[in-house]
Write a protein that holds these residues in place. Structure first.
Motif, PDB file in Angstrom:
ATOM      1  N   THR A  52      -6.113   0.712  -5.450  1.00  0.00           N
ATOM      2  CA  THR A  52      -6.671  -0.347  -4.615  1.00  0.00           C
ATOM      3  C   THR A  52      -6.770  -1.614  -5.451  1.00  0.00           C
ATOM      4  O   THR A  52      -7.397  -1.637  -6.510  1.00  0.00           O
ATOM      5  N   ARG A 367      -3.646  -1.291  -0.706  1.00  0.00           N
ATOM      6  CA  ARG A 367      -3.455  -0.026  -1.412  1.00  0.00           C
ATOM      7  C   ARG A 367      -1.992   0.065  -1.833  1.00  0.00           C
ATOM      8  O   ARG A 367      -1.111   0.283  -0.999  1.00  0.00           O
ATOM      9  N   THR A 389      -7.826   2.478  -9.956  1.00  0.00           N
ATOM     10  CA  THR A 389      -8.655   1.372  -9.459  1.00  0.00           C
ATOM     11  C   THR A 389      -8.429   0.062 -10.195  1.00  0.00           C
ATOM     12  O   THR A 389      -8.797  -0.981  -9.705  1.00  0.00           O
TER      13      THR A 389
END
Length: 400
Positions: A52, A367, A389
């Protein structure tokens, strides 16, 4: 054989009847498989790894090819003519200001100084005579015992004698300087180079053979490189648009890398930037000053420099392996809200180690598929695996 034996009650059927029965049985089987649930084709979802995206402050460290230069390079030359008597230093050694490097035969210069001193004494005597004569004539002129022209001539002779004294004094000072120049000393602290002449050579002041050696200051040292006009304009435009935040000129930190990849430990600061554009090279000259106490950086070395201090705020940074090159540019795969793969065209910017800055095409919250996109087609369902992340080389935006 006219019939096929069918194992049913031991009855034999004709061949045509047998084939009719078999065809009907095949149709029945197909009809029995025509269940609505069975007709639904199930497509398996591909497992992928995604990250993400989040905005990061990305440090910028543009690299340049540079050259090491001495901060002070002095040619040592003979300022008086004469025979070279002695080389008083070891070539390639470190010398301090005032250390003797060469000695020229001082005897002819000493003789010239003595002659000039004698001339000074003679002119002083002439001055004394002229002054005595003026002192004698002035009272007589006041009583009109001598003519006005006699007074003027006496005054003129005194002034001429005074000027001759000044001239003789100046010649004495010059001869004194010349005698002092017979001993040639280092003007700065640095490394003395090779002696270009040897003992016994006659040196002529002002000629090419008057150059004796050079002294090169090693600490501090300079590193110079050029910034092209396009680089300068590009950085200025990005700063105006807020895509790059730069500190003041004196706050940049410069890191030097040797040709073998080793990093020079001391860091430097900008000491000079040419305010004019060189039309011959198409560049601006920039200078960095660094401490060099151990002499690791030598004049003439070719090095690379990284200019640190600027950063790109709120940038989207992605791994290089997630980007594909196509005939129409770069693309990436992203996962939408329905867990379906989408192809997204992107415009890529600077490389940050193993990562890449996406200038256009991606935003925070997207994403991005990092691994597994090789087996995908646009619109294919995906199964999201382990989440990444952040990118390690970036700095979170909220930390600044």
């Amino acid at each position: 054989m006219n019939c096929i034996k069918w194992l049913t009650h031991g009855v034999l059927f004709p061949k045509a009847v047998c084939w009719s029965f078999a065809f009907g049985l095949f149709i029945s089987v197909l009809a029995g498989c025509d269940d609505p649930k069975d007709r639904q084709t199930s497509v398996m979802a591909t497992e992928v790894t995604v990250m993400t995206l989040a905005p990061k402050n990305v440090p910028l460290a543009p690299e340049f090819v540079a050259q090491v230069k001495s901060s002070h390079h002095v040619d040592v030359v003979a300022r008086v003519s004469g025979f070279l008597d002695r080389i008083a230093y070891r070539e390639g050694s470190l010398v301090n200001p005032g250390n003797v490097l060469f000695e020229i035969d001082p005897k002819p210069l000493q003789v010239q100084l003595d002659a000039e001193k004698a001339e000074l004494a003679r002119t002083r005597a002439e001055y004394w005579i002229a002054k005595v004569e003026l002192d004698r004539i002035r009272p007589l002129a006041e009583r009109n015992a001598v003519s006005r022209s006699d007074l003027d001539n006496a005054t003129s002779r005194l002034r001429i004698a005074d000027a001759m004294v000044d001239r003789a004094r100046a010649r004495v000072e010059k001869a004194t300087l010349d005698l002092g120049y017979a001993t040639i000393r280092s003007p700065i602290r640095g490394v003395a180079g090779e002696a270009l002449v040897r003992e016994g050579a006659f040196l002529t002041a002002g000629s090419p053979d008057a150059r004796l050696t050079s002294v090169t200051r090693m600490d501090p040292i300079w590193v110079e490189f050029s910034v092209t006009q396009n680089q300068y304009l590009g950085m200025r435009e990005q700063s105006k648009r807020g895509k790059v935040v730069s500190p003041g000129m004196s706050d940049f930190e410069v890191e030097v890398e040797f040709s073998d990849g080793q990093i020079y430990a001391p860091k430097g600061r900008f000491s000079f930037a040419d305010p004019t554009f060189n039309q011959n090279t198409g560049t601006f000259q920039v200078r960095v000053e660094l401490p060099n106490p151990d002499g690791e950086l030598l004049p003439g070395m070719a090095v690379r420099v990284k200019v640190k201090g600027a950063f790109r705020p709120n940038a989207i940074v992605i791994p290089q392996r997630a980007v594909q090159q196509t005939a129409n540019g770069h693309v990436v795969y992203v996962v939408n809200d329905q867990n379906v793969a989408e192809v997204r065209p992107v415009v890529m910017g600077a490389w940050i180690g193993q990562d890449w800055v996406a200038d256009e095409g991606l935003k925070a919250g997207d994403r991005l598929i990092v691994d597994g996109f090789q087996r995908l087609a646009p619109g294919a369902p995906v199964k999201v695996g382990e989440m990444e992340t952040s990118v390690q080389t970036a700095v979170p935006a909220e930390s600044n």
